[in-house]
Design an enzyme around this catalytic site. Structure first.
Site, PDB file in Angstrom:
ATOM      1  N   THR A   1       0.841  -1.191   0.000  1.00 43.52           N
ATOM      2  CA  THR A   1       0.000   0.000   0.000  1.00 43.52           C
ATOM      3  C   THR A   1       0.879   1.244   0.000  1.00 43.52           C
ATOM      4  O   THR A   1       2.039   1.196   0.430  1.00 43.52           O
ATOM      5  CB  THR A   1      -0.932   0.021   1.230  1.00 43.52           C
ATOM      6  OG1 THR A   1      -1.801   1.161   1.147  1.00 43.52           O
ATOM      7  CG2 THR A   1      -0.131   0.097   2.513  1.00 43.52           C
TER       8      THR A   1
ATOM      9  N   ASN B   1      -0.809   3.940   1.285  1.00 41.38           N
ATOM     10  CA  ASN B   1      -1.613   4.663   2.262  1.00 41.38           C
ATOM     11  C   ASN B   1      -0.792   4.882   3.528  1.00 41.38           C
ATOM     12  O   ASN B   1      -0.452   3.932   4.240  1.00 41.38           O
ATOM     13  CB  ASN B   1      -2.880   3.845   2.573  1.00 41.38           C
ATOM     14  CG  ASN B   1      -3.827   4.563   3.522  1.00 41.38           C
ATOM     15  OD1 ASN B   1      -3.430   4.984   4.598  1.00 41.38           O
ATOM     16  ND2 ASN B   1      -5.074   4.683   3.124  1.00 41.38           N
ATOM     17  N   ALA B   2      -0.454   6.136   3.809  1.00 42.20           N
ATOM     18  CA  ALA B   2       0.424   6.446   4.938  1.00 42.20           C
ATOM     19  C   ALA B   2      -0.170   5.994   6.264  1.00 42.20           C
ATOM     20  O   ALA B   2       0.558   5.541   7.164  1.00 42.20           O
ATOM     21  CB  ALA B   2       0.713   7.944   4.971  1.00 42.20           C
TER      22      ALA B   2
ATOM     23  N   ASP C   1      -7.027  -6.010   2.434  1.00 41.28           N
ATOM     24  CA  ASP C   1      -8.154  -5.323   1.834  1.00 41.28           C
ATOM     25  C   ASP C   1      -9.166  -5.173   2.945  1.00 41.28           C
ATOM     26  O   ASP C   1      -9.609  -6.163   3.538  1.00 41.28           O
ATOM     27  CB  ASP C   1      -8.730  -6.086   0.644  1.00 41.28           C
ATOM     28  CG  ASP C   1      -9.645  -5.196  -0.187  1.00 41.28           C
ATOM     29  OD1 ASP C   1      -9.339  -3.997  -0.297  1.00 41.28           O
ATOM     30  OD2 ASP C   1     -10.649  -5.688  -0.717  1.00 41.28           O
ATOM     31  N   SER C   2      -9.442  -3.950   3.266  1.00 43.41           N
ATOM     32  CA  SER C   2     -10.308  -3.646   4.397  1.00 43.41           C
ATOM     33  C   SER C   2     -11.460  -2.793   3.921  1.00 43.41           C
ATOM     34  O   SER C   2     -11.349  -2.063   2.928  1.00 43.41           O
ATOM     35  CB  SER C   2      -9.534  -2.889   5.477  1.00 43.41           C
ATOM     36  OG  SER C   2      -8.396  -3.608   5.871  1.00 43.41           O
TER      37      SER C   2
ATOM     38  N   PHE D   1      -8.122   7.189  10.082  1.00 41.00           N
ATOM     39  CA  PHE D   1      -8.319   7.555   8.679  1.00 41.00           C
ATOM     40  C   PHE D   1      -9.543   6.815   8.170  1.00 41.00           C
ATOM     41  O   PHE D   1     -10.145   6.010   8.881  1.00 41.00           O
ATOM     42  CB  PHE D   1      -7.069   7.217   7.851  1.00 41.00           C
ATOM     43  CG  PHE D   1      -6.704   5.750   7.862  1.00 41.00           C
ATOM     44  CD1 PHE D   1      -7.118   4.909   6.840  1.00 41.00           C
ATOM     45  CD2 PHE D   1      -5.941   5.214   8.892  1.00 41.00           C
ATOM     46  CE1 PHE D   1      -6.788   3.561   6.846  1.00 41.00           C
ATOM     47  CE2 PHE D   1      -5.602   3.876   8.911  1.00 41.00           C
ATOM     48  CZ  PHE D   1      -6.023   3.037   7.883  1.00 41.00           C
ATOM     49  N   GLY D   2      -9.911   7.084   6.932  1.00 38.99           N
ATOM     50  CA  GLY D   2     -11.067   6.388   6.356  1.00 38.99           C
ATOM     51  C   GLY D   2     -12.347   6.691   7.120  1.00 38.99           C
ATOM     52  O   GLY D   2     -12.675   7.843   7.406  1.00 38.99           O
TER      53      GLY D   2
ATOM     54  N   ARG E   1      -8.080  -4.810  11.752  1.00 42.89           N
ATOM     55  CA  ARG E   1      -6.745  -4.965  11.184  1.00 42.89           C
ATOM     56  C   ARG E   1      -5.800  -5.602  12.202  1.00 42.89           C
ATOM     57  O   ARG E   1      -5.010  -6.485  11.876  1.00 42.89           O
ATOM     58  CB  ARG E   1      -6.223  -3.618  10.700  1.00 42.89           C
ATOM     59  CG  ARG E   1      -4.970  -3.711   9.838  1.00 42.89           C
ATOM     60  CD  ARG E   1      -4.660  -2.385   9.164  1.00 42.89           C
ATOM     61  NE  ARG E   1      -5.636  -2.073   8.140  1.00 42.89           N
ATOM     62  CZ  ARG E   1      -6.545  -1.106   8.218  1.00 42.89           C
ATOM     63  NH1 ARG E   1      -6.599  -0.329   9.283  1.00 42.89           N
ATOM     64  NH2 ARG E   1      -7.393  -0.891   7.239  1.00 42.89           N
TER      65      ARG E   1
END
Length: 212
Positions: A8, A10-11, A70-71, A161-162, A190
């Site tokens: 990824t 994604n930081a 994959d979340s 995030f998200g 996660r």
């Protein structure tokens, strides 16, 4: 330390997984270290398909063990949506002012709009994480876990995030984004998926280092 590539850029994910893996003697490299690897399409119908595709693609390209997750968020009142489309749930035209928002902000705004008339007791949801490890010799390992909660009526918190600012954790009395990082890792989908993966890690590593 064992080096692995987290599939990824994604930081937020890189920082979160680094905190979880470092105590196990694992050095985490993000995809930003491998600019030659382009975007990996997520065309699977399940979280497991997408996670395995990403992990295998990166392992083959780098010659290193790769871990991918994959979340996503599954909301019961929306029939499990946004599901595997969680990261790209909203387009700029889907929400007012979408052009000036980040992708996370657009996603959250669209989700709140979709649940506008849904009462609190029916806003149940779960985060889903499928985590996959893959080695250059094609050995794989997969674990999937869930984190149940509810969708809040407004975002709160900035430690995430998200969809974290909207994911209310009933027994904590706050959103995921309001939890301290250590507490979030302990509870999260996660963190649970990674723990399940690590339970099988020694056997996987032995197979991963065996040439085919």
């Amino acid at each position: 330390m064992t080096k692995l590539v987290l599939a990824t850029r994604n930081a937020g994910k890189i920082a979160e997984l680094t905190r979880l893996l470092e105590p196990h003697g694992v050095e985490v490299l993000g995809l930003d270290r491998f600019p030659e690897i382009g975007e990996i399409p997520e065309e699977g119908e399940t979280f497991a398909e997408n996670a395995l595709t990403k992990a295998l693609t990166v392992a083959r390209a780098t010659g290193l063990i790769a871990v991918a997750d994959d979340s996503g968020l599954a909301v019961d009142a929306l029939g499990g949506a946004p599901g595997v489309y969680s990261a790209r749930y909203a387009q700029p035209e889907d929400v007012p002012g979408g052009d000036s928002m980040s992708q996370d902000e657009r996603n959250n705004a669209k989700l709140l709009a979709a649940l506008q008339d849904v009462p609190p007791q029916e806003r149940t949801a779960r985060f889903v994480c499928c985590m996959a490890a893959a080695a250059p010799n094609e050995e794989t390992l997969v674990a999937e876990r869930f984190w149940k909660g509810r969708i809040a009526e407004a975002p709160a918190g900035d430690n995430g995030f998200g969809y974290d600012p909207l994911f209310h954790v009933p027994d904590a009395g706050c959103t995921s984004a309001q939890l301290a990082p250590e507490e979030k890792n302990r509870r999260s989908h996660r963190g649970q998926a990674l723990e399940a993966l690590l339970q099988e890690w020694p056997g996987f590593l032995e197979r991963a280092l065996t040439k085919k």
